[in-house]
Design a protein around this motif. Structure first.
Motif, mmCIF file in Angstrom:
data_model
loop_
_atom_site.group_PDB
_atom_site.id
_atom_site.type_symbol
_atom_site.label_atom_id
_atom_site.label_comp_id
_atom_site.label_asym_id
_atom_site.label_seq_id
_atom_site.Cartn_x
_atom_site.Cartn_y
_atom_site.Cartn_z
ATOM 1 N N ALA A 17 -0.669 1.663 -0.536
ATOM 2 C CA ALA A 17 -0.863 3.167 0.034
ATOM 3 C C ALA A 17 -1.331 3.202 1.492
ATOM 4 O O ALA A 17 -1.048 4.068 2.066
ATOM 5 C CB ALA A 17 -1.322 3.996 -1.017
ATOM 6 N N ALA A 18 -2.553 2.250 1.580
ATOM 7 C CA ALA A 18 -3.066 2.258 2.666
ATOM 8 C C ALA A 18 -2.053 1.887 4.090
ATOM 9 O O ALA A 18 -2.212 2.285 5.156
ATOM 10 C CB ALA A 18 -4.379 1.510 2.763
ATOM 11 N N ILE A 20 1.123 2.005 4.001
ATOM 12 C CA ILE A 20 2.162 3.413 4.236
ATOM 13 C C ILE A 20 1.483 4.273 5.084
ATOM 14 O O ILE A 20 1.995 4.734 6.035
ATOM 15 C CB ILE A 20 2.649 3.983 2.985
ATOM 16 N N LEU A 21 0.463 4.814 4.887
ATOM 17 C CA LEU A 21 -0.292 5.686 5.637
ATOM 18 C C LEU A 21 -0.526 5.185 7.103
ATOM 19 O O LEU A 21 -0.489 6.130 8.008
ATOM 20 C CB LEU A 21 -1.626 6.122 4.989
ATOM 21 N N ILE A 22 -0.992 3.827 7.366
ATOM 22 C CA ILE A 22 -1.331 3.331 8.575
ATOM 23 C C ILE A 22 -0.074 3.273 9.340
ATOM 24 O O ILE A 22 0.030 3.719 10.432
ATOM 25 C CB ILE A 22 -1.694 1.745 8.554
ATOM 26 N N SER A 23 1.065 3.124 8.717
ATOM 27 C CA SER A 23 2.437 2.968 9.399
ATOM 28 C C SER A 23 2.864 4.466 9.492
ATOM 29 O O SER A 23 3.282 4.652 10.747
ATOM 30 C CB SER A 23 3.484 2.512 8.531
ATOM 31 N N MET A 24 2.534 5.355 8.732
ATOM 32 C CA MET A 24 2.863 6.867 9.152
ATOM 33 C C MET A 24 2.220 7.318 10.332
ATOM 34 O O MET A 24 2.544 8.095 11.090
ATOM 35 C CB MET A 24 2.594 7.559 7.776
ATOM 36 N N VAL A 25 0.673 6.850 10.454
ATOM 37 C CA VAL A 25 -0.076 7.264 11.573
ATOM 38 C C VAL A 25 0.217 6.636 13.038
ATOM 39 O O VAL A 25 0.375 7.262 14.289
ATOM 40 C CB VAL A 25 -1.402 7.312 11.192
ATOM 41 N N THR A 38 3.195 -2.836 9.519
ATOM 42 C CA THR A 38 2.754 -2.447 8.379
ATOM 43 C C THR A 38 3.702 -1.683 7.329
ATOM 44 O O THR A 38 3.517 -1.907 6.249
ATOM 45 C CB THR A 38 1.389 -1.394 8.393
ATOM 46 N N ALA A 42 4.152 -2.991 3.698
ATOM 47 C CA ALA A 42 4.263 -1.975 2.306
ATOM 48 C C ALA A 42 5.593 -1.891 1.703
ATOM 49 O O ALA A 42 5.535 -1.993 0.330
ATOM 50 C CB ALA A 42 4.174 -0.581 3.023
#
Length: 60
Positions: A17-18, A20-25, A38, A42
């Motif tokens: 989950a972390a 995925i969030l890093i990739s989205m940001v 990332t 993921a």
């Protein structure tokens, strides 16, 4: 699954989950290499968790 395997599974879910969030940001902030890295990590972690979960699900 043993207790250790459950804890490791939950830890990997959190790491996934972390990632995925890093990739989205990172993508919109123009950090393309970080976003791709990332995202790929993921995806690999997710695939492994799904296969590992199916392995134990079919044993029951």
């Amino acid at each position: 699954m043993t207790e250790l395997e459950r804890r490791l599974y939950k830890f990997l879910l959190i790491v996934d989950a972390a990632a995925i969030l890093i990739s989205m940001v990172a993508g919109p902030l123009q950090h393309t290499a970080i976003a791709i890295g990332t995202g790929a990590s993921a995806g690999l972690i997710s695939l492994c968790l799904i296969l590992y979960g199916l392995h134990f699900w079919t044993r029951r």
